[in-house]
Enzyme design. Structure first.
Site, PDB file in Angstrom:
ATOM      1  N   GLY A  44       0.781  -1.232   0.000  1.00 48.66           N
ATOM      2  CA  GLY A  44       0.000   0.000   0.000  1.00 48.66           C
ATOM      3  C   GLY A  44       0.813   1.281   0.000  1.00 48.66           C
ATOM      4  N   HIS A 438      25.899   4.412  28.063  1.00 51.46           N
ATOM      5  CA  HIS A 438      26.680   5.614  27.798  1.00 51.46           C
ATOM      6  C   HIS A 438      27.743   5.315  26.759  1.00 51.46           C
ATOM      7  CE1 HIS A 438      28.841   9.338  28.574  1.00 51.46           C
ATOM      8  NE2 HIS A 438      29.959   8.625  28.631  1.00 51.46           N
TER       9      HIS A 438
HETATM   10  C1  LIG Z   1       4.416  10.699   1.927  1.00 52.79           C
HETATM   11  C2  LIG Z   1       3.919   9.871   3.083  1.00 52.79           C
HETATM   12  C3  LIG Z   1       4.776   9.546   4.112  1.00 52.79           C
HETATM   13  C4  LIG Z   1       4.340   8.769   5.168  1.00 52.79           C
HETATM   14  N1  LIG Z   1       5.217   8.451   6.163  1.00 52.79           N
HETATM   15  C5  LIG Z   1       4.795   7.699   7.187  1.00 52.79           C
HETATM   16  C6  LIG Z   1       5.708   7.329   8.213  1.00 52.79           C
HETATM   17  O1  LIG Z   1       6.892   7.660   8.165  1.00 52.79           O
HETATM   18  N2  LIG Z   1       5.249   6.567   9.236  1.00 52.79           N
HETATM   19  C7  LIG Z   1       3.943   6.184   9.314  1.00 52.79           C
HETATM   20  O2  LIG Z   1       3.577   5.500  10.268  1.00 52.79           O
HETATM   21  N3  LIG Z   1       3.057   6.516   8.349  1.00 52.79           N
HETATM   22  C8  LIG Z   1       3.459   7.265   7.304  1.00 52.79           C
HETATM   23  N4  LIG Z   1       2.565   7.562   6.307  1.00 52.79           N
HETATM   24  C9  LIG Z   1       1.163   7.117   6.449  1.00 52.79           C
HETATM   25  C10 LIG Z   1       1.002   5.660   6.064  1.00 52.79           C
HETATM   26  O3  LIG Z   1       1.481   5.458   4.767  1.00 52.79           O
HETATM   27  C11 LIG Z   1      -0.458   5.265   6.174  1.00 52.79           C
HETATM   28  O4  LIG Z   1      -0.933   5.577   7.463  1.00 52.79           O
HETATM   29  C12 LIG Z   1      -0.676   3.783   5.928  1.00 52.79           C
HETATM   30  O5  LIG Z   1      -0.204   3.421   4.671  1.00 52.79           O
HETATM   31  C13 LIG Z   1      -2.162   3.449   6.054  1.00 52.79           C
HETATM   32  O6  LIG Z   1      -2.365   2.082   5.825  1.00 52.79           O
HETATM   33  P1  LIG Z   1      -3.759   1.559   5.281  1.00 52.79           P
HETATM   34  O7  LIG Z   1      -3.635   0.078   5.236  1.00 52.79           O
HETATM   35  O8  LIG Z   1      -4.867   2.150   6.000  1.00 52.79           O
HETATM   36  O9  LIG Z   1      -3.876   2.144   3.801  1.00 52.79           O
HETATM   37  P2  LIG Z   1      -2.943   2.103   2.527  1.00 52.79           P
HETATM   38  O10 LIG Z   1      -1.535   1.878   2.878  1.00 52.79           O
HETATM   39  O11 LIG Z   1      -3.288   3.327   1.758  1.00 52.79           O
HETATM   40  O12 LIG Z   1      -3.421   0.803   1.758  1.00 52.79           O
HETATM   41  C14 LIG Z   1      -4.680   0.687   1.176  1.00 52.79           C
HETATM   42  C15 LIG Z   1      -4.571  -0.286   0.038  1.00 52.79           C
HETATM   43  O13 LIG Z   1      -5.874  -0.566  -0.435  1.00 52.79           O
HETATM   44  C16 LIG Z   1      -5.833  -0.669  -1.836  1.00 52.79           C
HETATM   45  N5  LIG Z   1      -7.182  -0.413  -2.316  1.00 52.79           N
HETATM   46  C17 LIG Z   1      -7.900   0.731  -2.240  1.00 52.79           C
HETATM   47  N6  LIG Z   1      -9.114   0.559  -2.780  1.00 52.79           N
HETATM   48  C18 LIG Z   1      -9.168  -0.712  -3.221  1.00 52.79           C
HETATM   49  C19 LIG Z   1     -10.149  -1.479  -3.869  1.00 52.79           C
HETATM   50  N7  LIG Z   1     -11.346  -0.980  -4.155  1.00 52.79           N
HETATM   51  N8  LIG Z   1      -9.872  -2.764  -4.155  1.00 52.79           N
HETATM   52  C20 LIG Z   1      -8.669  -3.284  -3.864  1.00 52.79           C
HETATM   53  N9  LIG Z   1      -7.706  -2.607  -3.255  1.00 52.79           N
HETATM   54  C21 LIG Z   1      -7.953  -1.341  -2.926  1.00 52.79           C
HETATM   55  C22 LIG Z   1      -4.827   0.367  -2.259  1.00 52.79           C
HETATM   56  O14 LIG Z   1      -4.305   0.074  -3.534  1.00 52.79           O
HETATM   57  C23 LIG Z   1      -3.785   0.258  -1.155  1.00 52.79           C
HETATM   58  O15 LIG Z   1      -2.769  -0.648  -1.488  1.00 52.79           O
HETATM   59  C24 LIG Z   1       2.992   8.317   5.210  1.00 52.79           C
HETATM   60  C25 LIG Z   1       2.125   8.621   4.154  1.00 52.79           C
HETATM   61  C26 LIG Z   1       2.580   9.391   3.107  1.00 52.79           C
HETATM   62  C27 LIG Z   1       1.639   9.695   1.975  1.00 52.79           C
END
Ligand SMILES: Cc1cc2nc3c(=O)[nH]c(=O)nc-3n(C[C@H](O)[C@H](O)[C@H](O)COP(=O)(O)OP(=O)(O)OC[C@H]3O[C@@H](n4cnc5c(N)ncnc54)[C@H](O)[C@@H]3O)c2cc1C
Length: 459
Positions: A44, A438
């Protein structure tokens, strides 16, 4: 893939990001059959467009700064320039390696990865590009996307973090719209890469969710690094030309740059996915759950960025694990959002957990909070690596430590002990009696607690 009639699971996870894949891995550990639906790449946002690639850029930035300052450490090296091809090769290599590893892990553990875009059909059915899959339990984990402002189109020189991660050149100048975590991290990277950077933030300060002392320190450090910023005035509009952009604020001030990075937060990916039609309660696109992450509809749960709260990968992991354990009947402890550690990986790094001083005063009363600051100037290892900064502890008067706030190079690595202290509700004198090696930066945490316990050693 087997035909749809055979595809019935104990758990179907919609979205293979941090929250979704963690739920899938924990689910198979209980002997349940798990289908993980992913339309892009497993891992993701975090793996492909978030945490991992940005931290690779920040590591390159640290090396660039190290080269610039090498003389200070007796090394004859010159900083010449950033080779973005090389940077991207390194960054993409890390991402590809982790992606391959995750794909292998999911396969070896028996998670069925279903490639395609899923849509909730009813409380037990998900349609994936025309094929229907049934499941006893469904976990919604479709994550988030980079938001923009009304009328602000993401196009050409107006970009989000997604495009910023794919740039094959270092811009000469950038306006960063948004002084939160993502904005500050990119500002930090580009400054180290040699760009002129200006952050525009409508709220009164950068990283507005942090403790006031940390904010002050970060703003001072950014000023010292030559990162410009404007706070307290809202963005008005952008004029985009073939050779650059001009960003205009509501007070009429303008900033010219090569690029405008829009870093104004992330919205939930839930539109058109059948959640509302299935009866799931939604609020501005977010999925509303109870504290056990249940939507209140059938056996449908939700995890990660689509659930209101901190949008962090480790929160998503923990929620995914929680829901799988809940489904398996293990009655896991409810996740305490206030105990989630937070790191902003700019230079200097910010690491914090628990309540700010203001938050603690609001909760316990103005006179029922004690704070202690420990300046990293007193920490040997911090001097060796050339960083200033501080640790601020927030204590409920005569009670446990309820907040730890840190700023300084590499201080993100100290958040592990800080979160144990806050989440185990440790008293200062309990931490003070523990031995900190340390010379480490970790020692500064020990010293801060010694001071708070009334027996400062080097303070
Ligand atoms: C630039 C940036 C830097 C970041 N840095 C950090 C960090 O250093 N530390 C940290 O903890 N967090 C960080 N984050 C936040 C972190 O990336 C997110 O909190 C995390 O990825 C959320 O996980 P999730 O599983 O909710 O969603 P996501 O990681 O967004 O995953 C959702 C997945 O669902 C899939 N999907 C969506 N709709 C569908 C569908 N209809 N059918 C099938 N698949 C689908 C997508 O393709 C995606 O792969 C950062 C975010 C960004 C943008």
């Amino acid at each position: 893939m087997a035909d749809s009639a055979a595809q019935e699971f104990d758990i179907l996870v919609l979205g293979g990001g941090s929250g979704g894949y963690a739920a899938a891995l924990r689910g198979v550990q209980f002997g349940m059959s798990v289908g993980l639906i992913e339309k892009g790449k497993v891992g993701g946002t975090c793996l492909h467009n978030g945490c991992i690639p940005t931290k690779a850029l920040l590591h390159t930035a640290e090396i660039a700064d190290g080269a610039r300052e090498s003389e200070k450490y007796g090394v004859r090296a010159n900083f010449e320039s950033i080779d973005m091809d090389g940077v991207n090769k390194y960054k993409d290599g890390i991402v590809a390696g982790k992606h391959k590893g995750l794909q292998g892990l999911l396969k070896s553990k028996g998670v069925t990865v279903i490639e395609g875009a899923g849509k909730l059909v009813d409380q037990q059915t998900v349609d994936v590009d025309g094929t229907q899959y049934k499941s006893k339990n469904i976990i919604l984990a479709t994550g988030s996307y980079s938001k923009s402002l009304p009328g602000l189109e993401i196009k050409d020189r107006v970009i989000t973090s997604d495009e910023a991660l794919k740039l094959d050149y270092v811009p000469k100048s950038v306006v960063v719209l948004g002084g939160g975590v993502i904005g500050c991290e990119f500002a930090s990277v580009w400054k180290s890469f040699g760009a002129d950077v200006t952050i525009v933030e409508a709220l009164p300060s950068l990283v507005p969710n942090e403790d006031a002392t940390i904010i002050k320190n970060l703003e001072r450090s950014f000023r010292k690094r030559g990162i410009n910023f404007s706070t307290g005035v809202r963005f008005d509009s952008v004029d985009q030309r073939s050779d650059g952009i001009t960003a205009k604020l509501e007070d009429g001030k303008t900033f010219d740059a090569d690029l405008l990075l829009v870093a104004v937060g992330r919205g939930p990916v839930t539109d058109g996915l059948g959640y509302e039609e299935a009866g799931v309660t939604m609020d501005r696109g977010f999925v509303i759950t109870n504290e056990r992450l249940h939507t209140g509809v059938g056996n449908i749960y939700a995890v990660g960025d689509i659930v209101p709260g901190l949008q962090l990968a480790h929160r998503g992991f923990q929620q995914g694990v929680f829901v799988a354990e809940e489904i398996a009947g293990h009655n896991p402890a409810v996740i305490d959002e206030s105990g989630i550690p937070r790191v902003t990986y700019c230079e200097p790094e910010i690491a914090s957990v628990g309540l700010t001083e203001a938050g603690a005063k609001e909760k316990f009363g103005e006179d029922s909070v004690q704070v202690q600051e420990y300046n990293l100037a007193g920490n040997g290892k911090s001097s060796i690596i050339g960083t200033g900064g501080l640790i601020k502890l927030v204590q409920e008067k005569d009670g446990p430590v309820v907040g730890v706030h840190m700023i300084g190079s590499r201080m993100g690595e100290q958040v592990g002990e800080a979160q144990l202290i806050v989440n185990w509700e440790a008293f200062p004198e309990e931490v003070a009696q523990l031995i900190h090696a340390h010379p480490t930066q970790n020692e500064a945490l020990g010293e801060a607690h010694l001071a708070l316990a009334g027996k400062p050693l080097h303070g």
